[in-house]
Design a protein around this motif. Structure first.
Motif, PDB file in Angstrom:
ATOM      1  N   UNK A 147       9.253   6.697  -2.185  1.00 40.15           N
ATOM      2  CA  UNK A 147       8.915   5.367  -2.703  1.00 40.15           C
ATOM      3  C   UNK A 147      10.044   4.807  -3.578  1.00 40.15           C
ATOM      4  N   UNK A 148      10.739   5.688  -4.297  1.00 39.43           N
ATOM      5  CA  UNK A 148      11.837   5.203  -5.139  1.00 39.43           C
ATOM      6  C   UNK A 148      12.845   4.439  -4.279  1.00 39.43           C
ATOM      7  N   UNK A 149      13.260   5.074  -3.206  1.00 39.38           N
ATOM      8  CA  UNK A 149      14.267   4.421  -2.353  1.00 39.38           C
ATOM      9  C   UNK A 149      13.678   3.231  -1.598  1.00 39.38           C
ATOM     10  N   UNK A 150      12.406   3.357  -1.238  1.00 37.65           N
ATOM     11  CA  UNK A 150      11.769   2.222  -0.552  1.00 37.65           C
ATOM     12  C   UNK A 150      11.700   1.010  -1.468  1.00 37.65           C
ATOM     13  N   UNK A 151      11.420   1.268  -2.753  1.00 35.64           N
ATOM     14  CA  UNK A 151      11.326   0.133  -3.682  1.00 35.64           C
ATOM     15  C   UNK A 151      12.705  -0.459  -3.976  1.00 35.64           C
ATOM     16  N   UNK A 152      13.718   0.400  -3.989  1.00 33.19           N
ATOM     17  CA  UNK A 152      15.081  -0.123  -4.189  1.00 33.19           C
ATOM     18  C   UNK A 152      15.417  -1.067  -3.026  1.00 33.19           C
ATOM     19  N   UNK A 153      15.024  -0.662  -1.819  1.00 35.33           N
ATOM     20  CA  UNK A 153      15.262  -1.527  -0.653  1.00 35.33           C
ATOM     21  C   UNK A 153      14.443  -2.820  -0.777  1.00 35.33           C
ATOM     22  N   UNK A 154      13.237  -2.675  -1.272  1.00 43.16           N
ATOM     23  CA  UNK A 154      12.356  -3.840  -1.459  1.00 43.16           C
ATOM     24  C   UNK A 154      12.999  -4.831  -2.441  1.00 43.16           C
ATOM     25  N   UNK A 200       0.835  -1.210   0.000  1.00 44.99           N
ATOM     26  CA  UNK A 200       0.000   0.000   0.000  1.00 44.99           C
ATOM     27  C   UNK A 200       0.872   1.263   0.000  1.00 44.99           C
ATOM     28  N   UNK A 201       1.911   1.217   0.792  1.00 44.49           N
ATOM     29  CA  UNK A 201       2.801   2.379   0.916  1.00 44.49           C
ATOM     30  C   UNK A 201       3.465   2.717  -0.420  1.00 44.49           C
ATOM     31  N   UNK A 202       3.792   1.672  -1.187  1.00 46.61           N
ATOM     32  CA  UNK A 202       4.470   1.898  -2.465  1.00 46.61           C
ATOM     33  C   UNK A 202       3.492   2.295  -3.577  1.00 46.61           C
TER      34      UNK A 202
END
Ligand SMILES: Cc1cc2nc3c(=O)[nH]c(=O)nc-3n(C[C@H](O)[C@H](O)[C@H](O)COP(=O)(O)OP(=O)(O)OC[C@H]3O[C@@H](n4cnc5c(N)ncnc54)[C@H](O)[C@@H]3O)c2cc1C
Length: 490
Positions: free
Chosen positions: A456-463, A372-374
């Motif tokens: 979200x960009x950095x969160x998705x990279x972490x994901x 949801x966050x992404x």
């Protein structure tokens, strides 16, 4: 002390806090023409806890004082507790139609989740764990309003904190003394800060373990918002001081954002939760998933906000007769899908809540929240684009309340009427839509949804780096085996 009334909340804000707006120091945020209406909005939220209709649903009995305290301080032990907390969040979110992201329950829940994980903070020095637990109780019993600030100023994102032009651009430890830890630097950013009683400042990003100069940034703490040396530099207010009828959202829901500047603030020892331990600090950043709890507030806010937007869109499309067109129906349904997707994420996270090793209480499942966050920032931007597409010129070619009351009334009645609405009703609905997406307030709403919960960009990279791909890889391996046979046999 039990839950506070709105008046008690307002009285608490009348102190010598250092709030700057438009180049001037604000003497009293509860009276300032561009801040007072927001202060009143928050006071109204505090009052909800005292209304006969909501009191029971918003409070629980304090385990220490026996007084009713806010449900956002409850450590949830069961699914029922989560559902009960959601009920309280819904009352608040619906009271402001989801227009406030940072109602006090947001940081309250973060602090409660921090308390649930206090054992990690106390692994090497149990005092830090005790500080967190005592602070949680302190805030809960006084029903305080918290802001939180995590990041550092946007000076140069390509170097470490200690390589910025000044070593104290980011908040770092200058010294320690008998009273506490002296900190200097700024936190980017603190929403709600002018209206807060306290500021909660956890470590936010991992520090480089092998860089000695980075150790000074390893601190997590909280201080009162009026502490000596702390100032809040606010962005321009989105409450223009204009009549509420013309700016129905800006005029009451500007939760304000500010840079929190710490000029050698002495953080009392009992308010220090983490200090000078980069290994532990980095683990608190990566393991302390406070969002597993506060995302419940986010989901509830999203749903309240989207339902409000759907109501506005419905009024517009039915009002000006465009609901007959297929693409308008399809776009309206897209908003409905967005609401129901948020609800599904929320229910899934709640339903799959489990205890967490080393922590108190149960924890909503992470996966639905991560998804949801992404997804939500783009989904919200899409909803804004739909409102723009459907409302078109009506968004800005709209008279105001003064026009309605003027000698133009006859012209307005004729040219601004809608199929299902007289002119005043139509004008007010479109002004609401404009304030929602077009004014400074409206633009900030879209920016807020994109970034308030991290990038979200950095969160998705972490994901990408952390996701467990084993099921996906096994699925393809099994398929290849079925079609081409076992590689070992070839
Ligand atoms: C309205 C609003 C309210 C907020 N309220 C709060 C609050 O109350 N408390 C709080 O603590 N924070 C708050 N925030 C801050 C929020 O957490 C940050 O905006 C968010 O984490 C992004 O950080 P930044 O704004 O510093 O952007 P930056 O980190 O400067 O990013 C700018 C751009 O550079 C890119 N970028 C930067 N670094 C990297 C990298 N290492 N790798 C790849 N790309 C990179 C980003 O993807 C982005 O496109 C709020 C933000 C907004 C907009």
């Amino acid at each position: 002390m039990a839950v506070r009334t709105g008046e008690q909340f307002l009285v608490g804000l009348r102190d010598d806090r250092e709030v700057w707006l438009g180049g001037e120091r604000v003497a009293d945020v509860t009276f300032h023409p561009k801040m007072a209406r927001m202060a009143q909005t928050l006071a109204g939220i505090y009052d909800l806890q005292h209304s006969p209709e909501f009191r029971e649903r918003m409070t629980f009995t304090s385990p220490t004082s026996g007084e009713p305290v806010a449900l956002s301080y409850l450590v949830p032990e069961t699914q029922d507790d989560l559902t009960r907390r959601r009920g309280a969040l819904e009352i608040v979110a619906e009271s402001c139609h989801g227009m406030l992201g940072r109602t006090p329950d947001y940081v309250n829940i973060q602090l409660t989740a921090s308390r649930q994980l206090s054992a990690i903070f106390g692994e090497k020095d149990p005092r830090f764990s005790a500080h967190l637990r005592e602070y949680h109780e302190y805030v809960r019993e006084r029903d305080l309003c918290l802001t939180h600030a995590c990041g550092h100023p946007q000076v140069n994102r390509s170097v470490g904190l200690s390589e910025l032009p000044d070593p104290y651009i980011a908040v770092g430890v200058v010294d320690t003394c008998a009273e506490g830890v002296v900190v200097r630097g700024a936190k980017n950013l603190a929403t709600l800060a002018p209206f807060s009683d306290e500021i909660f400042a956890p470590l936010y990003r991992p520090l480089r373990p092998d860089v000695e100069e980075d150790r000074k940034y390893c601190i997590g703490f909280s201080v009162p918002s009026n502490i000596k040396g702390l100032k809040f530099i606010c962005r321009p207010s989105h409450d223009l001081g204009e009549p509420l009828g013309d700016y129905p959202l800006s005029g009451q829901f500007d939760e304000m954002d500010s840079l929190a500047v710490f000029d050698d603030v002495i953080v009392p020892w009992e308010r220090v939760f983490l200090l000078d331990d980069v290994d532990l600090g980095n683990r608190t950043v990566t393991q302390v998933a406070l969002w597993r709890h506060y995302m419940q507030q986010v989901a509830v806010k999203n749903i309240a906000k989207l339902e409000f937007i759907l109501g506005i869109v419905r009024g517009i499309t039915e009002g000006i007769g465009i609901g007959v067109y297929g693409h308008v129906q399809e776009k309206t349904a897209e908003i409905i899908d967005t609401i129901e997707t948020c609800r599904a994420y929320m229910r899934a996270a709640e339903a799959d809540a489990v205890p967490l090793e080393g922590a108190e209480g149960i924890w909503p499942a992470p996966e639905p929240w991560i998804a949801m966050r992404h997804w939500y920032p783009d989904a919200y931007a899409r909803v804004v684009a739909i409102v723009q597409q459907l409302a078109a010129s009506g968004l800005m070619l709209t008279p105001n309340e003064a026009d309605l009351a003027s000698s133009l009334a006859a012209d307005i009645a004729k040219y601004y009427q809608a199929m299902t609405m007289a002119a005043p009703e139509r004008v007010r609905l479109f002004r609401l839509a404009w304030d929602l997406i077009g004014t400074e307030f409206g633009s900030r709403q879209t920016l807020y949804e994109r970034f308030f919960n991290g990038d979200v960009v950095q969160l998705r990279i972490r994901r990408y780096a952390q996701y467990d791909y084993s099921r996906a890889e096994e699925s393809v391996r099994r398929f290849m085996g079925e079609v081409y046979g076992d590689l070992a046999d070839q």
